[in-house]
Design an enzyme around this catalytic site. Structure first.
Site, PDB file in Angstrom:
ATOM      1  N   GLY A  53       0.843  -1.192   0.000  1.00 36.00           N
ATOM      2  CA  GLY A  53       0.000   0.000   0.000  1.00 36.00           C
ATOM      3  C   GLY A  53       0.872   1.234   0.000  1.00 36.00           C
ATOM      4  CB  CYS A  80       5.238  -4.175   0.382  1.00 34.08           C
ATOM      5  SG  CYS A  80       6.019  -2.583   0.281  1.00 34.08           S
ATOM      6  CE1 TYR A  81       0.814   0.757   5.676  1.00 37.98           C
ATOM      7  CE2 TYR A  81      -0.844  -0.982   5.726  1.00 37.98           C
ATOM      8  CZ  TYR A  81      -0.367   0.237   6.177  1.00 37.98           C
ATOM      9  OH  TYR A  81      -1.067   0.924   7.129  1.00 37.98           O
ATOM     10  CG  HIS A 166       5.729  -5.262  -4.444  1.00 39.18           C
ATOM     11  ND1 HIS A 166       4.423  -5.168  -4.035  1.00 39.18           N
ATOM     12  CD2 HIS A 166       6.349  -4.144  -4.017  1.00 39.18           C
ATOM     13  CE1 HIS A 166       4.258  -4.026  -3.386  1.00 39.18           C
ATOM     14  NE2 HIS A 166       5.414  -3.387  -3.357  1.00 39.18           N
ATOM     15  CD  GLU A 168       2.824  -7.954  -5.585  1.00 38.51           C
ATOM     16  OE1 GLU A 168       3.535  -8.769  -4.979  1.00 38.51           O
ATOM     17  OE2 GLU A 168       2.552  -6.831  -5.142  1.00 38.51           O
ATOM     18  CG  ASP A 223     -16.240  -7.585 -20.644  1.00 39.51           C
ATOM     19  OD1 ASP A 223     -15.404  -8.440 -20.976  1.00 39.51           O
ATOM     20  OD2 ASP A 223     -15.940  -6.474 -20.173  1.00 39.51           O
ATOM     21  CE  LYS A 368     -12.116  -7.261 -22.146  1.00 39.95           C
ATOM     22  NZ  LYS A 368     -13.280  -6.368 -22.086  1.00 39.95           N
TER      23      LYS A 368
END
Ligand code: XMP
Length: 512
Positions: A53, A80-81, A166, A168, A223, A368
């Protein structure tokens, strides 16, 4: 289905954590940091990830999480945060003198369970200010860097794990491995896939809709098409679709959409409403972008609502409105800071005020790319699945200035040539979005021996991941040359073609 939850402390990349978990075959949901422990217990996740964050844990209003989550006995990974929140609760923290941002090497001291199969030195992506400096007995320090004494820890007894960097993002080379190790720690079942998502959606639609019928606005976009196809698969001919032609569609768009729905997907009830003259009348002499968007949005709802009422009279069993809302629409629209929504009033089919229909949104938990995969699995043609996004107001936001039938026709023709050539050269798939736009001014030229004073077409092709930022696509010169020459020769009234080399930001993808 077993699942993980990612508690979001406002990180730009919290979605990415969620997606990485799902890519590993485990269902994961992003939840706000104000989620109660009671609600978490009800979800009963196999693991919890505390995201990064933008705040410092020292800030007065820094986001907190209900401390009782640490006693649930569910494995928790702080990133992290999230790492600093755990550090603050159990150990000592100090504000870092330097903000560390970017690629860093960590030195792995112990592999523990979280760093299984990692090397002694690994490249990671850091982005932090504060440092965890001390942790009590029970916490094993797994790694450090030259500026960060504790870059990762684990406490098997308390089932707490943390990384300062991170995992990710792609710059953390073994990021996926670390997340996979955490999933192993959680002993979670890998039962999330497009196939299971289809079955879950079908069961949910069955449960929600029962013997009633559903009505749905369809645009031909990915979509709404996939959502309609899923609903159709479940309730067959109890699905009623409405396609509003506002007159500012791409060349042959209506015909293509109808063909896909009727022939490929065998939809029975499709109502196409040609409201183009009404839209064009209301837009005549309007050149302000926001004014255009508002007129189109309101007129669209008016036309759609009228048609729905007409259909409802004949089919009183219609009790639901189908929508193609996807996960990022839902999560991002809840964030008032979303930049795009402030800049342009986006047009999407929302529930008209007077309608007493309940909403059914079979894609509401999907990203998506998951929607695309699911669409492929249920037999939607690839040409439909791989289509570039198209804005609700259509060509209206690509015709700068006044909209007239003549200007729409010029743009449709130029755009069709551009897209055809991109497809032929394989560049359509390599770009996020590509289209032609029409400028409100003309330029002087020469054709044969005569002076011309004709329209200017701008070609825009961008690469992007999520449309929040975008770069102009570096198309080959030879391709641009071919497209330009075809447009100049084949589209009457066009005397000049330019290529847009603007990044977003500061430009946006669309012109208006
Ligand atoms: P901008 O122009 O804001 O566009 O950079 C970002 C993405 O959003 C699409 N877009 C829209 N999509 N309704 C939509 O459903 C709209 O009103 C709308 N306006 C822009 C745009 O095509 C791009 O992919």
């Amino acid at each position: 289905m077993s699942q993980i939850i990612v508690i979001n402390f406002g990180s730009q990349v919290a979605h990415l954590i969620n997606r990485r978990i799902r890519e590993s075959g485990v269902y994961s949901e992003l939840v706000g940091y104000d989620i109660s422990v009671k609600k978490i217990a009800k979800i009963n996740p196999k693991g919890i990830i505390l995201s990064g964050g933008p705040s410092s844990v020292y800030e007065k209003h820094a986001p907190q999480v209900d401390k009782k989550i640490f006693s649930l006995g569910i494995p928790i990974l702080g990133i992290c945060y999230g790492f600093q929140l755990i550090g603050k609760k159990y150990g000592k923290l100090k504000p870092g003198k330097l903000k560390e941002y970017g690629k860093k090497l960590i030195e792995v001291k112990h592999q523990g369970s979280l760093f299984k199969k990692l090397n002694k030195k690994e490249q990671v992506w850091m982005s932090h200010g504060d440092l965890v400096t001390k942790l009590p007995a029970g916490f094993k320090i797994l790694a450090k860097t030259n500026t960060c004494p504790i870059a990762a820890f684990e406490n098997k007894g308390k089932r707490l794990y943390g990384i300062q960097f991170h995992a990710e993002v792609v710059h953390t080379k073994k990021g996926k491995r670390i997340l996979k190790n955490f999933l192993d720690i959680c002993k979670v079942k890998k039962d999330w896939s497009a196939k299971s998502a289809i079955n879950n959606s079908i069961n949910e639609i069955k449960f929600q809709v029962g013997n009633n019928s559903v009505i749905m606005g369809i645009s031909g976009g990915v979509d709404s098409t996939v959502a309609a196809a899923l609903i159709h698969r479940t309730i067959k001919d109890r699905l009623y679709c409405v396609f509003v032609d506002h007159g500012m569609l791409r060349k042959n768009e209506k015909e293509d959409v109808m063909k896909t729905l009727k022939k490929n997907l065998r939809f029975k009830h499709i109502y196409s409403v040609d409201a183009s003259s009404m839209f064009l009348k209301r837009l005549s002499k309007v050149s302000d972008p926001e004014e255009k968007r508002k007129i189109i949005g309101h007129t669209f709802i008016e036309v759609f609502e009228k048609k729905v009422k007409e259909i409802e009279k004949k089919h009183p069993n219609i009790k639901f409105l189908g929508q193609g809302t996807i996960y990022p629409d839902r999560i991002e629209s809840a964030q008032p800071t979303k930049q795009a929504s402030k800049i342009k009033s986006h047009h999407n089919v929302t529930l008209p005020k007077g309608m007493k229909l309940k909403v059914v949104e079979p894609l509401k938990d999907m990203y998506k790319d998951e929607v695309r995969e699911l669409g492929r699995k249920i037999g939607i043609p690839t040409s439909m699945i791989e289509r570039h996004p198209f804005p609700g107001p259509g060509l209206a936001v690509r015709i700068i200035g006044n909209i007239t039938p003549g200007r729409i026709k010029i743009l449709q023709e130029a755009d069709a040539i551009f897209i055809e050539e991109l497809k032929n050269s394989g560049y359509y798939k390599k770009t996020w979005q590509a289209f032609a736009a029409l400028f409100p001014i003309r330029a002087v030229g020469v054709k044969g021996d005569a002076r011309t004073y004709e329209h200017i077409i701008s070609l825009r092709a961008v690469t992007s991941i999520d449309a929040m930022t975008a770069d102009w696509a570096k198309l080959p010169d030879s391709l641009l040359e071919k497209i330009s020459s075809r447009i100049l020769n084949e589209v009457a009234g066009v005397g000049r073609v330019v290529y847009d080399v603007s990044q977003k930001p500061p430009a946006t993808i669309e012109y208006e």
